[in-house]
Design a protein around this motif. Structure first.
Motif, PDB file in Angstrom:
ATOM      1  N   THR A 220      -9.112  61.250   0.320  1.00  0.00           N
ATOM      2  CA  THR A 220      -9.099  59.803   0.537  1.00  0.00           C
ATOM      3  C   THR A 220     -10.043  59.173  -0.477  1.00  0.00           C
ATOM      4  O   THR A 220     -11.229  59.517  -0.527  1.00  0.00           O
ATOM      5  N   VAL A 221      -9.517  58.263  -1.303  1.00  0.00           N
ATOM      6  CA  VAL A 221     -10.314  57.715  -2.399  1.00  0.00           C
ATOM      7  C   VAL A 221     -10.254  56.191  -2.360  1.00  0.00           C
ATOM      8  O   VAL A 221      -9.257  55.596  -1.942  1.00  0.00           O
ATOM      9  N   ASP A 222     -11.341  55.578  -2.782  1.00  0.00           N
ATOM     10  CA  ASP A 222     -11.396  54.124  -2.935  1.00  0.00           C
ATOM     11  C   ASP A 222     -11.014  53.773  -4.363  1.00  0.00           C
ATOM     12  O   ASP A 222     -11.447  54.431  -5.319  1.00  0.00           O
ATOM     13  N   ALA A 223     -10.221  52.725  -4.503  1.00  0.00           N
ATOM     14  CA  ALA A 223      -9.770  52.309  -5.831  1.00  0.00           C
ATOM     15  C   ALA A 223     -10.035  50.829  -6.030  1.00  0.00           C
ATOM     16  O   ALA A 223      -9.882  50.026  -5.106  1.00  0.00           O
ATOM     17  N   LYS A 224     -10.428  50.491  -7.248  1.00  0.00           N
ATOM     18  CA  LYS A 224     -10.664  49.100  -7.611  1.00  0.00           C
ATOM     19  C   LYS A 224      -9.829  48.769  -8.836  1.00  0.00           C
ATOM     20  O   LYS A 224      -9.827  49.503  -9.820  1.00  0.00           O
ATOM     21  N   VAL A 225      -9.127  47.655  -8.758  1.00  0.00           N
ATOM     22  CA  VAL A 225      -8.282  47.205  -9.863  1.00  0.00           C
ATOM     23  C   VAL A 225      -8.855  45.916 -10.432  1.00  0.00           C
ATOM     24  O   VAL A 225      -9.110  44.961  -9.681  1.00  0.00           O
ATOM     25  N   ASN A 226      -9.071  45.900 -11.744  1.00  0.00           N
ATOM     26  CA  ASN A 226      -9.536  44.707 -12.442  1.00  0.00           C
ATOM     27  C   ASN A 226      -8.514  44.296 -13.496  1.00  0.00           C
ATOM     28  O   ASN A 226      -7.904  45.157 -14.146  1.00  0.00           O
ATOM     29  N   VAL A 227      -8.356  43.002 -13.643  1.00  0.00           N
ATOM     30  CA  VAL A 227      -7.487  42.460 -14.689  1.00  0.00           C
ATOM     31  C   VAL A 227      -8.376  41.727 -15.688  1.00  0.00           C
ATOM     32  O   VAL A 227      -9.150  40.834 -15.310  1.00  0.00           O
ATOM     33  N   TYR A 228      -8.256  42.098 -16.982  1.00  0.00           N
ATOM     34  CA  TYR A 228      -9.093  41.540 -18.030  1.00  0.00           C
ATOM     35  C   TYR A 228      -8.253  40.736 -19.022  1.00  0.00           C
ATOM     36  O   TYR A 228      -7.091  41.060 -19.282  1.00  0.00           O
ATOM     37  N   THR A 229      -8.844  39.711 -19.569  1.00  0.00           N
ATOM     38  CA  THR A 229      -8.297  39.021 -20.723  1.00  0.00           C
ATOM     39  C   THR A 229      -9.455  38.490 -21.543  1.00  0.00           C
ATOM     40  O   THR A 229     -10.398  37.892 -20.996  1.00  0.00           O
ATOM     41  N   LYS A 230      -9.420  38.777 -22.826  1.00  0.00           N
ATOM     42  CA  LYS A 230     -10.475  38.347 -23.762  1.00  0.00           C
ATOM     43  C   LYS A 230     -11.859  38.776 -23.292  1.00  0.00           C
ATOM     44  O   LYS A 230     -12.841  38.035 -23.392  1.00  0.00           O
ATOM     45  N   GLY A 231     -11.937  39.977 -22.700  1.00  0.00           N
ATOM     46  CA  GLY A 231     -13.212  40.558 -22.316  1.00  0.00           C
ATOM     47  C   GLY A 231     -13.768  40.111 -20.986  1.00  0.00           C
ATOM     48  O   GLY A 231     -14.851  40.553 -20.588  1.00  0.00           O
ATOM     49  N   VAL A 233     -13.155  39.349 -16.664  1.00  0.00           N
ATOM     50  CA  VAL A 233     -12.339  39.701 -15.503  1.00  0.00           C
ATOM     51  C   VAL A 233     -11.750  38.424 -14.907  1.00  0.00           C
ATOM     52  O   VAL A 233     -12.474  37.479 -14.591  1.00  0.00           O
ATOM     53  N   VAL A 234     -10.416  38.412 -14.755  1.00  0.00           N
ATOM     54  CA  VAL A 234      -9.759  37.236 -14.178  1.00  0.00           C
ATOM     55  C   VAL A 234      -9.215  37.523 -12.784  1.00  0.00           C
ATOM     56  O   VAL A 234      -8.800  36.601 -12.079  1.00  0.00           O
ATOM     57  N   HIS A 235      -9.209  38.800 -12.386  1.00  0.00           N
ATOM     58  CA  HIS A 235      -8.799  39.130 -11.016  1.00  0.00           C
ATOM     59  C   HIS A 235      -9.326  40.516 -10.681  1.00  0.00           C
ATOM     60  O   HIS A 235      -9.410  41.407 -11.535  1.00  0.00           O
ATOM     61  N   SER A 236      -9.675  40.693  -9.411  1.00  0.00           N
ATOM     62  CA  SER A 236     -10.183  41.981  -8.953  1.00  0.00           C
ATOM     63  C   SER A 236      -9.703  42.223  -7.531  1.00  0.00           C
ATOM     64  O   SER A 236      -9.586  41.278  -6.728  1.00  0.00           O
ATOM     65  N   ALA A 237      -9.391  43.497  -7.212  1.00  0.00           N
ATOM     66  CA  ALA A 237      -8.914  43.843  -5.866  1.00  0.00           C
ATOM     67  C   ALA A 237      -9.278  45.288  -5.568  1.00  0.00           C
ATOM     68  O   ALA A 237      -9.470  46.104  -6.482  1.00  0.00           O
ATOM     69  N   ARG A 238      -9.381  45.607  -4.270  1.00  0.00           N
ATOM     70  CA  ARG A 238      -9.721  46.958  -3.827  1.00  0.00           C
ATOM     71  C   ARG A 238      -8.704  47.454  -2.805  1.00  0.00           C
ATOM     72  O   ARG A 238      -8.085  46.660  -2.092  1.00  0.00           O
ATOM     73  N   THR A 239      -8.570  48.780  -2.746  1.00  0.00           N
ATOM     74  CA  THR A 239      -7.733  49.396  -1.721  1.00  0.00           C
ATOM     75  C   THR A 239      -8.153  50.847  -1.566  1.00  0.00           C
ATOM     76  O   THR A 239      -9.003  51.351  -2.328  1.00  0.00           O
ATOM     77  N   THR A 240      -7.574  51.540  -0.598  1.00  0.00           N
ATOM     78  CA  THR A 240      -7.868  52.954  -0.339  1.00  0.00           C
ATOM     79  C   THR A 240      -6.568  53.750  -0.400  1.00  0.00           C
ATOM     80  O   THR A 240      -5.546  53.342   0.178  1.00  0.00           O
ATOM     81  N   PHE A 241      -6.615  54.887  -1.099  1.00  0.00           N
ATOM     82  CA  PHE A 241      -5.466  55.790  -1.188  1.00  0.00           C
ATOM     83  C   PHE A 241      -5.773  57.081  -0.444  1.00  0.00           C
ATOM     84  O   PHE A 241      -6.930  57.501  -0.339  1.00  0.00           O
ATOM     85  N   SER A 242      -4.705  57.713   0.043  1.00  0.00           N
ATOM     86  CA  SER A 242      -4.832  59.027   0.664  1.00  0.00           C
ATOM     87  C   SER A 242      -3.570  59.830   0.343  1.00  0.00           C
ATOM     88  O   SER A 242      -2.672  59.357  -0.355  1.00  0.00           O
ATOM     89  N   GLU A 243      -3.495  61.034   0.881  1.00  0.00           N
ATOM     90  CA  GLU A 243      -2.329  61.880   0.609  1.00  0.00           C
ATOM     91  C   GLU A 243      -1.053  61.254   1.162  1.00  0.00           C
ATOM     92  O   GLU A 243       0.017  61.375   0.557  1.00  0.00           O
ATOM     93  N   THR A 244      -1.165  60.561   2.288  1.00  0.00           N
ATOM     94  CA  THR A 244       0.025  59.938   2.891  1.00  0.00           C
ATOM     95  C   THR A 244       0.195  58.494   2.422  1.00  0.00           C
ATOM     96  O   THR A 244       1.306  58.059   2.141  1.00  0.00           O
ATOM     97  N   GLU A 245      -0.891  57.757   2.319  1.00  0.00           N
ATOM     98  CA  GLU A 245      -0.843  56.379   1.814  1.00  0.00           C
ATOM     99  C   GLU A 245      -1.157  56.410   0.322  1.00  0.00           C
ATOM    100  O   GLU A 245      -2.258  56.073  -0.118  1.00  0.00           O
ATOM    101  N   ASN A 246      -0.162  56.840  -0.456  1.00  0.00           N
ATOM    102  CA  ASN A 246      -0.436  57.126  -1.867  1.00  0.00           C
ATOM    103  C   ASN A 246       0.099  56.088  -2.840  1.00  0.00           C
ATOM    104  O   ASN A 246       0.045  56.288  -4.055  1.00  0.00           O
TER     105      ASN A 246
END
Length: 678
Positions: A220-231, A233-246
């Motif tokens: 089970t791992v925590d993941a963070k997604v960032n969206v960049y433009t011109k250096g 961050v314009v958007h950021s989000a988090r979620t959790t992944f697992s073997e079943t919720e992949n």
């Protein structure tokens, strides 16, 4: 040869001999030996002539050995070089081709595949995309109604086309064997699978973005997604992944703040022991524009073509279509529209025509059986219609000399007929016809679709209804509507534009993704605006530091084309020059970084195993390739067939009979002449 044929030959011999004896013995002349010689020659001539008429033959049986086909398909994409040993790959191909047992049992045909299938020339392992499904479909077409099996040497990773598992399942009787290249073990991996974004956005608006991410592993791992433009961050989000919720889809909106091509990068965090980090980021782009074209479609009668026009035109996000009946059209609608499409106009359109003519506005006219032909002949000067109420089913015939704009990817050969007005249509002035009418396979010379600028504003005219069938046919032929929608978009782009014709016209996209060839096309016209297929066009591409590419543009039959490969990500400008007249067109584009073949560090063993099991094939890693070959040789499914071919063969070659007749008659004539019998 049958017994009856033998009897006929004997009878013919008796007849020939009797005739020869009668000619030289009923009136004895000269010596007996001379007469016998002449009788022999005459017998040969008559008997040969009679045999020539009888043409006796016999049945000849020959045997043809038919071997089953073994198709060796080698993945020639860049991922093969990254995941495997190229020397080992080439050696495996040679071992299969030179295997004596295989060559005795099969006819071996070797192909390479990437985006397309090609007969093998050289293995370069540098192609930028892989389409395994297309290779399966191609082989099924080439070897239709033949017994064959396929051996794929590949990593199983496909990034273009359909899922090859389901394509292979459609012809499950053909065994698909796989020799796997690359590591078959699965490692823990976080990745960005896909980014969905509109190609265009509007200034000071928000545009939607969808990011699909996935996880391969058992933790089970925590993941963070960032969206960049011109250096930044314009958007950021988090979620959790697992073997079943992949898997997870991130949906959000970004602000379109600046005009032009805007590039972004979406990044998901790396895991501590993650081996493949290339797929943790992906770049995307959108072009921000400041307005959207408004297209007004005015109709007097309802027709399926109206809905098709709306769908096809709005497939380009830059355009918005408003369908309006003639009774509800207002002056404001006409004034604010960038283009007016007049669908089957009649007398109720008189006010529309007055305002369009007064404002000099471009138009697209579609004439059908519900149009008032007399009214149209009086209200405009572009064409003269027949005063007929009869209809005719007409098929399109492409005019290869059409030059108003570039048209690629659609040929119109199999398109169903449109319903058109019966009779001759006369065009005024220098109109450019794109499609002519063809009736029952006969080219009539009557225009079906064309464009003109003779009255000042641009106009497109179509003399037929039923184009909804064309869009359906495009889907049947190609599996999508893209070619037809692009064709309609070209017509709309031409008719909505106020830009005057130029002798050098260049077509290109504002941005391209890495891994896909950057294609720039051009058309060149002489001083009479006739397309010139013999021009010399040169393209130069520049980055911020200077010239990076220079080459002549290649004529491909309808346009000049330059394919720019191996461009580094970044902003580029280019210049296309026609050396004969010193005409120049400049443009710019952006190359978005994306190494699509580097997204996987291991083979897709699972999918290949499923395909091999569902089709009765075998799968092994490349170091055990011989086990796949042995299983094919041991299979009783593939057997050599010996086919008997029976045909009638002439007993005597008629050429030799003719020569024999000529020689015998000539010899007889000279002997008779020499002995004074003539």
């Amino acid at each position: 040869m049958t017994a009856s044929t033998g009897i006929y030959i004997i009878l013919l011999g008796i007849i020939a001999l009797g005739a020869a004896l009668f000619l030289y013995f009923y009136k004895p002349e000269r010596s007996k030996n001379l007469r016998l010689l002449l009788i022999g020659l005459r017998f040969i001539s008559i008997f040969s002539a009679l045999l020539l008429l009888l043409n006796p033959s016999f049945k000849q049986v020959s045997y043809l050995t038919i071997k089953p086909k073994l198709v060796l398909a080698v993945d020639n994409s860049a991922s093969m070089r990254l995941l495997g040993d190229t020397l080992q790959l080439k050696q495996a191909v040679r071992d299969i081709q030179n295997n004596k047992a295989l060559k005795e049992r099969f006819d071996i045909d070797t192909y390479t595949f990437s985006t397309d299938v090609a007969t093998r020339d050289s293995l370069t392992f540098d192609k930028e995309q892989t389409n395994i499904a297309k290779s399966i479909t191609t082989f099924d077409k080439v070897y239709k109604n033949q017994e064959y099996t396929t051996v794929f040497i590949t990593d199983g990773n496909t990034n273009l086309g359909a899922n090859y598992r389901y394509v292979a399942k459609q012809s499950a009787d053909v065994a698909r064997n796989f020799i796997v290249v690359g590591d078959t073990a699965a490692y823990e991996d976080l990745r960005i699978d896909q980014v969905n974004v509109n190609r265009y956005a509007f200034i000071n608006n928000q545009f939607p973005v969808e990011v699909n991410a996935s996880y391969l592993g058992t933790n089970t791992v925590d993941a963070k997604v960032n969206v960049y433009t011109k250096g930044r961050v314009v958007h950021s989000a988090r979620t959790t992944f697992s073997e079943t919720e992949n898997t997870h889809q991130f949906s959000f909106y970004l602000n379109a703040e600046t005009r032009g091509v805007q590039t972004y990068s979406v990044v998901i965090n790396e895991l501590p022991e993650e081996q493949n980090t290339t797929n943790n980021s992906k770049s995307f782009a959108t072009e921000v524009i400041d307005q959207r074209s408004e297209i007004l479609v005015v109709y007097g009668v309802l027709h399926p073509d109206l809905g098709v026009l709306k769908k096809s035109i709005e497939s380009n996000e830059l355009r918005e279509v408003k369908l309006q009946s003639i009774e509800k059209v207002t002056d404001e609608m006409l004034n604010t529209s960038d283009l007016v499409i007049l669908f089957q106009p009649d007398t109720s359109f008189s006010n529309i025509y007055e305002q369009l003519n007064a404002s000099n506005k471009n138009r697209f006219t579609i004439v059908g059986l519900d149009s008032n032909l007399s009214f149209l002949n009086n209200v405009q000067n572009t064409f003269i219609l027949p005063r007929s109420r009869q209809s005719e089913a007409v098929q399109p015939l492409l005019n290869t000399s059409f030059s108003a704009f570039q048209l690629n990817g659609i040929a119109f050969r199999n398109y169903p007929p449109l319903e058109s007005i019966f009779g001759e249509i006369t065009l005024s002035g220098a109109s450019d016809v794109l499609l002519y009418q063809r009736i029952n396979g006969v080219e009539t010379g009557n225009p079906l679709l064309g464009v003109t600028e003779i009255s000042g504003p641009r106009e497109v005219f179509l003399f037929g209804t039923g184009i909804f069938q064309w869009r359906s046919q495009t889907y049947l032929d190609q599996g999508d509507f893209e070619a037809f929608d692009t064709f309609i978009d070209k017509l709309i782009q031409y008719s909505a534009s106020d830009q005057k014709r130029t002798r050098l016209d260049v077509d290109y996209e504002r941005f391209y993704y890495g891994g896909i060839s950057t294609v720039i096309t051009a058309q060149y016209f002489d001083k009479n605006y006739v397309f010139d297929p013999g021009a010399q066009l040169q393209i130069q591409v520049f980055d911020q530091e200077g010239l990076v590419y220079e080459s002549p543009m290649v004529f491909n039959g309808s346009t000049y084309e330059a394919q720019l490969t191996s461009l580094e990500p970044g902003d580029y400008t280019f210049e296309v020059r026609a050396s004969a007249d010193n005409l120049t067109v400049e443009g710019s584009f952006t190359s978005i970084p994306y190494a699509i073949e580097e997204q996987n560090l291991n083979a897709d063993y699972a999918t290949m195993q499923i395909v091999s099991e569902e089709t009765g094939g075998q799968i092994q890693t490349i170091d055990k390739a011989n086990e796949v070959i042995d299983s094919i040789l041991e299979s009783s499914k593939y057997s050599i067939v010996e086919r008997a071919i029976e045909k009638n063969v002439p007993l005597i070659d008629f050429t030799w009979l003719l020569i024999l007749i000529v020689v015998s008659l000539t010899t007889e004539w000279f002997i008779r002449k020499y002995n004074g019998l003539i």
